[in-house]
Design a protein around this motif. Structure first.
Motif, PDB file in Angstrom:
ATOM      1  N   LEU A   2      19.241  13.006  95.175  1.00  0.00           N
ATOM      2  CA  LEU A   2      18.255  11.982  94.854  1.00  0.00           C
ATOM      3  C   LEU A   2      18.078  11.932  93.342  1.00  0.00           C
ATOM      4  CD1 LEU A   2      16.124   9.903  95.783  1.00  0.00           C
ATOM      5  CD2 LEU A   2      14.456  11.779  95.698  1.00  0.00           C
ATOM      6  N   LEU A   3      18.337  10.753  92.766  1.00  0.00           N
ATOM      7  CA  LEU A   3      18.151  10.562  91.338  1.00  0.00           C
ATOM      8  C   LEU A   3      16.895   9.738  91.122  1.00  0.00           C
ATOM      9  CD1 LEU A   3      21.770   9.604  90.176  1.00  0.00           C
ATOM     10  CD2 LEU A   3      20.698  11.875  90.238  1.00  0.00           C
ATOM     11  N   GLN A   4      16.057  10.195  90.207  1.00  0.00           N
ATOM     12  CA  GLN A   4      14.872   9.440  89.814  1.00  0.00           C
ATOM     13  C   GLN A   4      15.000   9.104  88.347  1.00  0.00           C
ATOM     14  OE1 GLN A   4      11.974  12.374  91.127  1.00  0.00           O
ATOM     15  NE2 GLN A   4      11.455  11.035  92.850  1.00  0.00           N
ATOM     16  N   GLY A   5      14.639   7.859  88.006  1.00  0.00           N
ATOM     17  CA  GLY A   5      14.777   7.429  86.632  1.00  0.00           C
ATOM     18  C   GLY A   5      13.645   6.521  86.215  1.00  0.00           C
ATOM     19  N   GLU A  15      14.519   5.059  91.987  1.00  0.00           N
ATOM     20  CA  GLU A  15      15.205   6.199  92.582  1.00  0.00           C
ATOM     21  C   GLU A  15      16.312   5.680  93.480  1.00  0.00           C
ATOM     22  OE1 GLU A  15      12.820   7.517  96.552  1.00  0.00           O
ATOM     23  OE2 GLU A  15      11.964   8.211  94.655  1.00  0.00           O
ATOM     24  N   LEU A  16      17.305   6.529  93.698  1.00  0.00           N
ATOM     25  CA  LEU A  16      18.428   6.199  94.558  1.00  0.00           C
ATOM     26  C   LEU A  16      19.166   7.470  94.927  1.00  0.00           C
ATOM     27  CD1 LEU A  16      21.499   5.031  92.573  1.00  0.00           C
ATOM     28  CD2 LEU A  16      19.392   5.601  91.411  1.00  0.00           C
ATOM     29  N   ASP A 105      15.775  10.780  85.002  1.00  0.00           N
ATOM     30  CA  ASP A 105      14.836  11.867  84.677  1.00  0.00           C
ATOM     31  C   ASP A 105      15.157  13.151  85.437  1.00  0.00           C
ATOM     32  OD1 ASP A 105      13.350  10.097  83.008  1.00  0.00           O
ATOM     33  OD2 ASP A 105      12.345   9.296  84.788  1.00  0.00           O
ATOM     34  N   THR A 106      15.854  13.044  86.541  1.00  0.00           N
ATOM     35  CA  THR A 106      16.262  14.193  87.342  1.00  0.00           C
ATOM     36  C   THR A 106      17.279  15.017  86.543  1.00  0.00           C
ATOM     37  OG1 THR A 106      16.033  12.837  89.326  1.00  0.00           O
ATOM     38  CG2 THR A 106      17.305  14.870  89.549  1.00  0.00           C
TER      39      THR A 106
END
Length: 156
Positions: A2-5, A15-16, A105-106
């Motif tokens: 899970l990527l958060q930006g 996120e995605l 951000d991750t």
């Protein structure tokens, strides 16, 4: 993964899910370099478009680069408040989205090698920082994001 930006000003958060989170591709094309590349290149990741969730969508604008006199189908999303580059989406590949690593951000994993793309388009002041395992391409490599991750055993 899970990527958060987010953008710099915080007006957009997203996120995605990304099966390909290693920031290994450095693109020196004039579009990436001028819209998102502070070091003379941009780094795009691979993600699943169906999982993309956006907060602050009203603050997102889209830029279509002109290539050979025609607007590109690629949609470069950015924050209309602070100008931060966020992600690229192209309806030609509807299952994919490519967030810019600079907007994530991750904490990202460190790639075991890097690929330098479109070096024939790099700015004259850019001297690619390469190491022996890096690959250099004047055009796009024959290996996809997924194939690169699979070759190096980085698929979870």
């Amino acid at each position: 993964m899970l990527l958060q930006g987010s953008c710099h000003c915080g007006a957009v958060r997203f996120e995605l899910e990304s099966p390909h989170p290693y920031p290994y591709q450095r693109c020196y094309c004039s579009i990436c370099r001028k819209t998102a590349g502070g070091g003379g290149y941009a780094i795009n990741l691979g993600g699943e478009y169906a999982t993309l969730k956006v907060e602050g969508e009203s603050n997102v604008s889209v830029y279509h680069a002109v290539i050979d006199g025609k607007p590109s189908s690629g949609e470069r999303h950015f924050c209309s408040r602070c100008g931060s580059a966020l992600w690229v989406y192209d309806p030609s590949w509807p299952e994919l989205v490519h967030p810019f690593a600079s907007a994530i951000d991750t904490p990202l994993p460190v790639p075991p090698e890097r690929v330098h793309l479109l070096l024939d388009s790099k700015a004259n002041w850019v001297e690619p920082d390469t190491r022996p395992s890096d690959k250099r391409f004047d055009h796009y490599p024959n290996e996809s994001l997924a194939e690169w991750h699979e070759r190096l055993g980085l698929v979870r």
